[in-house]
Design an enzyme around this catalytic site. Structure first.
Site, PDB file in Angstrom:
ATOM      1  N   THR A 196      11.197  10.624  22.498  1.00 13.37           N
ATOM      2  CA  THR A 196      11.482  12.093  22.710  1.00 13.37           C
ATOM      3  C   THR A 196      10.372  12.646  23.684  1.00 13.37           C
ATOM      4  O   THR A 196      10.740  13.654  24.676  1.00 13.37           O
ATOM      5  CB  THR A 196      11.478  12.696  21.435  1.00 13.37           C
ATOM      6  N   CYS A 197       9.167  12.013  23.696  1.00 12.98           N
ATOM      7  CA  CYS A 197       8.218  12.674  24.741  1.00 12.98           C
ATOM      8  C   CYS A 197       8.607  12.354  26.090  1.00 12.98           C
ATOM      9  O   CYS A 197       8.135  13.234  27.067  1.00 12.98           O
ATOM     10  CB  CYS A 197       6.703  12.067  24.361  1.00 12.98           C
TER      11      CYS A 197
END
Length: 224
Positions: free
Chosen positions: A191-192
């Site tokens: 997700t980063c």
């Protein structure tokens, strides 16, 4: 919205509006508050002389309005002021005042409507995958076929948020070839980096099943 903040109170006030409260509700136009330091309990009036004013069938609408306003605003005034003070360190009041509430909501939370074409425009590809690869075409078809609920779930799985940012993804939406993964594995997300790593599935239905399993069984935290 009161239901999101205090579901119990919201349902209680709704019941009052829908039913006769005569000989049922024995309240005054006041609310119990607790001092956070001394733990002392006291009554705070919701209006002038509220602690001596009984709630009845004729004035219950006013009571409901005042109680909802207290819960949403006055009961959290200290927290709101602290949040506002911190926000103003980054964005001064004179800049915030240029936006309406819907505009600020859009800026902070992103767009609720998910456009596949818009996401596709922001996408980069890594590994042995291109915009015309069958894996890529299957993925976009999958996203188009998903219901709005599953579109949001997939977006949350990949980016940490179920909304599309107003100014696009940063870093870009990333579709990566999972060349070191077998077709029986579930896709992975980072997700980063707004990244999904997709195994080389043998057909569309296999991809659909694995992606749904992954997003239905993922636990994490949401970002806005």
């Amino acid at each position: 919205d009161l239901m999101e903040v205090d579901e119990t109170l919201s349902k209680s006030l709704a019941w009052m509006m829908e039913n006769d409260v005569t000989n049922v509700i024995f309240e005054t136009f006041s609310v119990e508050v607790v001092d956070p330091e001394t733990k002392r309990r006291d009554r705070m009036p919701l209006c002038e002389n509220g602690e001596n004013r009984d709630v009845d069938e004729d004035n219950k609408a006013e009571y409901v309005k005042l109680m909802a306003e207290w819960r949403l605003k006055f009961s959290v005034m200290m927290q709101l002021e602290a949040f506002k003070s911190g926000l103003n360190l980054l964005v001064p009041d004179h800049l915030l005042s240029q936006f309406t509430i819907p505009e600020l909501t859009l800026l902070f939370n992103g767009k609720k409507n998910i456009s596949v074409d818009e996401i596709r425009a922001y996408t980069i590809y890594q590994g042995k995958i291109t915009a015309t690869s069958k894996m890529c075409l299957w993925f976009w078809q999958l996203l188009r076929d998903f219901s709005d609920e599953y579109k949001m779930k997939l977006l949350r799985f990949i980016t940490g948020s179920d909304r599309v940012p107003l100014d696009g993804f940063s870093p870009p939406f990333n579709l990566t070839d999972g060349e070191d993964m077998t077709h029986d594995m579930l896709p992975r997300s980072h997700t980063c980096f707004n990244q999904i790593v997709m195994p080389r599935y043998r057909n569309y239905e296999e991809m659909k099943g694995k992606v749904k399993t992954a997003i239905d069984n993922t636990e994490g935290f949401d970002l806005t």
